[in-house]
Enzyme design. Structure first.
Site, PDB file in Angstrom:
ATOM      1  N   HIS A  59      10.026  28.510   9.377  1.00  0.00           N
ATOM      2  CA  HIS A  59      10.063  29.798   8.677  1.00  0.00           C
ATOM      3  C   HIS A  59       8.976  30.738   9.175  1.00  0.00           C
ATOM      4  O   HIS A  59       8.636  31.702   8.497  1.00  0.00           O
ATOM      5  CB  HIS A  59       9.863  29.575   7.176  1.00  0.00           C
ATOM      6  CG  HIS A  59      10.869  28.686   6.547  1.00  0.00           C
ATOM      7  ND1 HIS A  59      12.190  29.035   6.452  1.00  0.00           N
ATOM      8  CD2 HIS A  59      10.769  27.454   6.003  1.00  0.00           C
ATOM      9  CE1 HIS A  59      12.864  28.054   5.862  1.00  0.00           C
ATOM     10  NE2 HIS A  59      12.020  27.080   5.585  1.00  0.00           N
ATOM     11  N   HIS A 221      17.210  28.652   3.866  1.00  0.00           N
ATOM     12  CA  HIS A 221      17.696  27.571   4.723  1.00  0.00           C
ATOM     13  C   HIS A 221      19.213  27.640   4.855  1.00  0.00           C
ATOM     14  O   HIS A 221      19.839  26.720   5.361  1.00  0.00           O
ATOM     15  CB  HIS A 221      17.339  26.199   4.155  1.00  0.00           C
ATOM     16  CG  HIS A 221      15.902  26.025   3.801  1.00  0.00           C
ATOM     17  ND1 HIS A 221      15.386  26.484   2.624  1.00  0.00           N
ATOM     18  CD2 HIS A 221      14.874  25.458   4.487  1.00  0.00           C
ATOM     19  CE1 HIS A 221      14.085  26.195   2.590  1.00  0.00           C
ATOM     20  NE2 HIS A 221      13.754  25.586   3.696  1.00  0.00           N
TER      21      HIS A 221
END
Lengths: 334, 334
Positions: A59, A221
């Site tokens: 991320h 996600h």
């Protein structure tokens, strides 16, 4: 969509290598923790309340890109899309503790919750006091009456920025905790995905979206959102997202807010600005003042195309800590 | 590859709308020039040498994202991948002039060269003195003995940063010009493309690359590079690019440099960091010290996947202006 091409070496080394790049780029402000996948500030003042952030990798720049003066003091980095281990969290926590305790701020995911909780228990056994703030800003992830089931997405940044300022200035862990909770409780986000990111180890996309569809409320996600539909124009999408965010807190006329438009990965700066413009229009029409706007990549999901919108309702205290100068790989403010 | 999905409204309005977003996000630091597609600083000190930058749109945050204190004073924005008109350049130039003249810094493209030159002539007629620095940092675009045929790519940023510092501190246009030329002449870049960006108006990709190939030296609009080949690992690609850059100036053991790793659009932060790490390794092995490293999106080509590497050889003067505090949409430094 096929597998995206990437500039990688052995995919099992991505986290190790990205931390090497981060510490090299930060030129002495940061160091790697003893050969582990964690970064800590080189200098942390004695007697400072420490701020620990962290979570799964993939991320970037979240989380290690926000370690620095007036931001976080350290970040354990899990493997891609996997929580850091309790052991790694404990070691990072021990490395940043300066005797006043450690505030842990992270996104509300089952794996992170479990591992940070275990680390907190282990820390207690060795005499380190911790407090925990889980960020659950994603309004699409669950109804308001189950807010603790919501995921943490780009709103993490606002909570980290405020907590980082408070931890630099206040000498009491409970006070820093109080301010960070206030930041969290006043923050709401929603995302929209246009195309999937992929898993670096395999190259597989995290989901499939038809060529002409978008998904509103999709997680960082690729967790399912609240509506999948044909792509329409930017203004309609931005307005729908903003309205859903505003209704949730709720935000009201007369409020003052901070706005974050976060790139989930592959979206162009042009699109980000066009959406930021529309959010400003919507807020103005609702009588809500924008104190400041951040636009950029804060919490990504690899090369996912899409963005998220975050609003934090401000009071004088939140504004003060949000506006403090800060310096880190991914965020600097004079 | 198919057409990418984008968050846009009417594609003919992208430049107008992105400037609205930019000025909204910058909350008073910037303003749009009289309904035109140009941004200027709200406050420019009397007697300041002005710095004007600009070029075609579609490369955001370059150029309008670098207008602010100790950076540029204004930026005319052309349509996507098209130079701003002489008329727009002249009006922006007139808006930022404070009686000490205007330094114009832009990328070396035929359309930009022609239009900025015409604007400079028109400015002279109304008594505004200008000097021009064309950035030609792309070592892949032409041999060294034809350096003035090279394109300007992400090295634009280093020249703008140094020129912005010099223009804030020095009161003589010729002195600012001298410093900017030195920055330009000590800057070298090279890019690698993994996948094409697209043209917002049509959605068409700017080039096609087979699924397993990359192109070294490709330009910021998809201009042909120097080698197309099967994708290999990140370290091999980064080392080849760095070596070609080093050989060109040439950079030598004992030199001190600034490093910029620029995201051309859709590349992940993870990949950027992995490459930054390898460039540091190569430089260390060659005995070259890195004074500072910037990693991020500076000059993009829509959602092109790929990155560029830029090195600027430093002396005390360049270091001083590079390190000055600055604030703008896309770059802030405390």
């Amino acid at each position: 969509m096929g597998k995206p091409k990437k500039l990688l070496n052995n995919p099992v080394d991505v986290v190790t290598e990205l931390i090497d790049g981060l510490t090299a780029a930060c030129g002495g402000d940061l160091r790697r923790l003893d050969g582990r996948n964690a970064v800590v500030r080189t200098e942390i003042a004695d007697g400072k309340v420490a701020l620990l952030i962290g979570g799964g990798s993939g991320h970037e720049p979240m989380f290690p890109g926000f370690v620095g003066p007036n931001l976080a003091d350290g970040a354990p980095c899990g493997e891609v899309f996997a929580a850091p281990t309790p052991d790694l969290i404990l070691d990072t926590l021990s490395a940043v503790d300066r005797g006043r305790g450690v505030l842990m701020v992270y996104g509300n995911y089952a794996g992170d919750n479990m591992n940070f909780d275990i680390a907190a228990e282990l820390a207690e056994e060795v005499g380190i006091v911790t407090r925990t703030v889980r960020v659950w800003d994603d309004v699409a992830a669950a109804p308001l009456d189950r807010i603790t089931d919501r995921r943490g997405i780009a709103g993490d940044f606002f909570v980290i920025k405020v907590a980082g300022g408070a931890a630099a200035e206040l000498s009491d862990l409970d006070e820093v905790y109080r301010v960070a909770v206030k930041a969290r409780d006043n923050t709401r986000s929603m995302g929209v995905a246009l195309a999937a990111g992929s898993i670096p180890e395999t190259g597989e996309r995290t989901f499939e979206l038809p060529e002409d569809e978008i998904e509103i409320g999709m997680g960082a996600h690729g967790e399912p959102g609240i509506a999948r539909r044909k792509i329409t124009d930017a203004d309609a999408i931005a307005e729908e997202m903003t309205d859903r965010i505003l209704a949730d807190l709720p935000f009201s006329a007369g409020d003052e807010v901070a706005l974050l438009v976060n790139n989930l990965g592959a979206t162009t700066c042009m699109e980000m600005l066009i959406v930021a413009r529309k959010v400003h229009h919507v807020l103005k029409a609702r009588g809500i003042a924008v104190h400041r706007t951040d636009v950029g990549s804060f919490l990504t999901c690899q090369e996912m195309a899409g963005l998220s919108i975050t609003l934090m309702k401000l009071d004088g205290e939140l504004k003060r800590y949000l506006d403090m100068p800060a310096r880190s790989f991914a965020y600097s403010r004079a």
